[in-house]
Design a protein around this motif. Sequence first.
Motif, PDB file in Angstrom:
ATOM      1  N   ASP A   1       1.891   5.963  -1.909  1.00 58.21           N
ATOM      2  CA  ASP A   1       1.313   4.884  -1.120  1.00 58.21           C
ATOM      3  C   ASP A   1       2.346   4.246  -0.189  1.00 58.21           C
ATOM      4  N   VAL A   2       3.614   4.365  -0.523  1.00 59.14           N
ATOM      5  CA  VAL A   2       4.656   3.754   0.312  1.00 59.14           C
ATOM      6  C   VAL A   2       4.657   4.375   1.698  1.00 59.14           C
ATOM      7  N   VAL A   3       4.523   5.700   1.757  1.00 62.75           N
ATOM      8  CA  VAL A   3       4.505   6.383   3.055  1.00 62.75           C
ATOM      9  C   VAL A   3       3.259   5.988   3.837  1.00 62.75           C
ATOM     10  N   HIS A   4       2.119   5.896   3.143  1.00 62.09           N
ATOM     11  CA  HIS A   4       0.892   5.535   3.848  1.00 62.09           C
ATOM     12  C   HIS A   4       0.985   4.121   4.422  1.00 62.09           C
ATOM     13  N   VAL A   5       1.516   3.204   3.635  1.00 61.98           N
ATOM     14  CA  VAL A   5       1.656   1.826   4.115  1.00 61.98           C
ATOM     15  C   VAL A   5       2.651   1.757   5.263  1.00 61.98           C
TER      16      VAL A   5
END
Length: 808
Positions: free
Chosen positions: A193-197
């Motif tokens: 999720d870090v990359v998506h955010v």
Amino acid sequence: MAALRWLLAAGLAVFLLAVAGTASAQLSEQQKDYYQDWLKTADRAEDAVKAGRASDAALEKLRSQVDTYRTRFDTVRSGNSERIKTLKSQLDALGAKPDDGSEEPEDIATLRDHLQTQLDALRVPRIISEEAYNRANGLINEIDRIIRLRQTREFTSRGPSPLNPDLWPAAGADVKQALGGLWNEIAANLKTDVVHVQFRDHYPAIIFLTAFGLLLIARGRVWSERMGAYLRTLKGGGRRVWAFVVSLSRIFLPWLGVVLLASAVSTTNVVGLRGQFLLDQVPNWAAIFFVFDWIGRQLLVLRDEDQRPLLSRVRMAELRVVIDLLAVMLILNDLLAAFNQIENVSDATRAVVGFPVIFLSALVLLRLQRLGPMRDMGVATESDEVVQHSGLSRFFLQVRRLLIVLGLLSVVAAALGYMHAAEGVIFPAIKTLALISIILIVQRFLGNLYGWLAGTGDAGRESLFSVIAGFVLAIGSLPILALIWGARSTDLLEALSRARQGVTLGGVQISPGSFVTFAAVFAIGYMVTRLLQGGLRTSLLPKTKLDAGGQNAIVAGTGYVGIALAAVVAVTSAGINLSSLAIVAGALSVGIGFGLQTIVSNFVSGIILLIERPISKGDWIDVNGQMGYVRDISVRSTRIETFDRTDVIVPNSDLISQSVTNYTRGNTVGRVIVPVGVAYGTDTRKVETILDEIANAHPMVLANPAPSIVFQGFGADSLDFEIRAILRDVNWVLSVKSDMNHEINRRFIEESIEIPFAQRDLWLRNPEALSQQKGSASQSAPTVPQPVSAKPMDLTEADMDGDGDGDY
């Protein structure tokens, strides 16, 4: 050891004042802590040196800390020099203390103690800082020695041979594992999720950086080529200058696109630790490729600029491909080095993976050599005509051949297991070839720039400026060359620091700073002297009543005095103390006096000529049979221009020690003497009247004193007369003499006065001897005609009376 520390700390009170520049108690405490920190750092460095187990990175960091302290101590140990010199001069003025046991006056003793206390207070920090500086300098030398020893051992170390097939499977597995780890890291990050955010929060910047970066990569070089092609079509020498400047955009614009694209990828956080480490190297690899491609492009520009083609279009395209392949080899070597840092693979894997890159690099270098040496850059003509090289180009050509040979030998070294040596030779060789090419390209650009600014066109590339520019570029590239071949930046900084300190010659400290100061001050003094001479020669002296010789003497004397003063001021400004060289200079002066006594004699004679002025510039003189006008008087010789327009260099000592006839000393008034003879029987008074009229009628003859006609006497063939007249300007003596001779001839013809010529009557004592000789000669003559000698008979040697004694 602890006692020594506290003993040194006890003397820090004054030391802290010199370092901090204040006497406050707080600053003194801070400086005490500073010195204690130095002692701890020095002890830690000594322990690391003794153990020899610290890594190179740790040693470099420790060296940097010690170097910071050394710089501070170097500043303190050379401080307060002027103040110490002043206190010493004050103490010297007081004289020495009485040695006979008598007491010194109280005021003088008090003053002496006060001055001595101040002097000791200033000497203490210098002594302490000198000790600390020497200790720091010694530690730095020890650390450098350890690092260089490790580099040497690594360079000469031998590992497994990459040609051993048993090592290939393990090397392939290590490469597969490294690539798999990189891909798994990226795939895992894509699911987080870090990359998506991160992408959702920064997608406008990511899209902009990506689009703009791709645009610069795709179209930046095209834009640069179009602008360069347009500038090359312009008339005038400036088109090549601007074309070179625009060619640099071929490097910058695509490289900027790569940087933007790498920034976009880095912003997404999609790459992990391995990927980020490689991504940080991408701008460097792009710069390598674009610079090498620019070098190949510049070779094509040189082909178009030269009168004859350097290489054909096909071979030039092949040359550019070869140069690009060299860049690819460098990039692959850096990639393998990064791979080794990330995975920390074994020496066997490193050798197996690195050998193909070394082998391909050697093949590319060999192909580069077979393309032929270039003119200026090393190219042969299409007809395989060998181009003659000279100067810097010849030197670079020999260096290029040597580097290619070393590159080929590195393949053998790598095959034997000396991978560090092979990599330390072939890849620096490639970088050195690129550096040489850049130097020659920049030199050519500077030649074009000079030709454009000076208005000389293509001749600027062959000018002295271009040669000097090439020499300066070569000297300036030496630090870069040292870094390419393994030198550390700290080594260069250490060499620079030692160069700033200078060298000691005969007790005189000479440093680059003092030399530059000396050169700058002397150059300024020299220019001021020349400007003053020019002002005197053109503006001031022409308005005075001094003659040309006096003006020349003043201008020359001003030059000698000005240059001497400039040298003295330059030496003083540079802080060079020449007193320690007095004994050496005295000994040399004796030898110089004997060996150069003739030159010294001429020098002194030149000064006498300028001061006493027995001859001046423009005088008509006669010395040693050489007659002409004085054109220049220097300190060693005098230049005389003779009447046949040749220059005679006369040593000044000849003008002082020998007789010199000066026809125009003080003024140009001089006498002309015109001799003439008339036949016997001519009325002498009539001749005198005619000659007097001729003399008085000439405009150059002065009326006072009036010309005189002298009846010299009775010659063998004529009555001899002379016209003696004083001329306004003796420089016209030959012209006046010619005019008078023409007039004398005309008047004598009108007055029927004969100018006689020499006549001789020959009397033969016995002419019958000639008849007898003639008869005997005719009887003995052969029937075939013989050639008759054209040489006339010498009657003085003929035997006219036939008695054999040669008389007549």
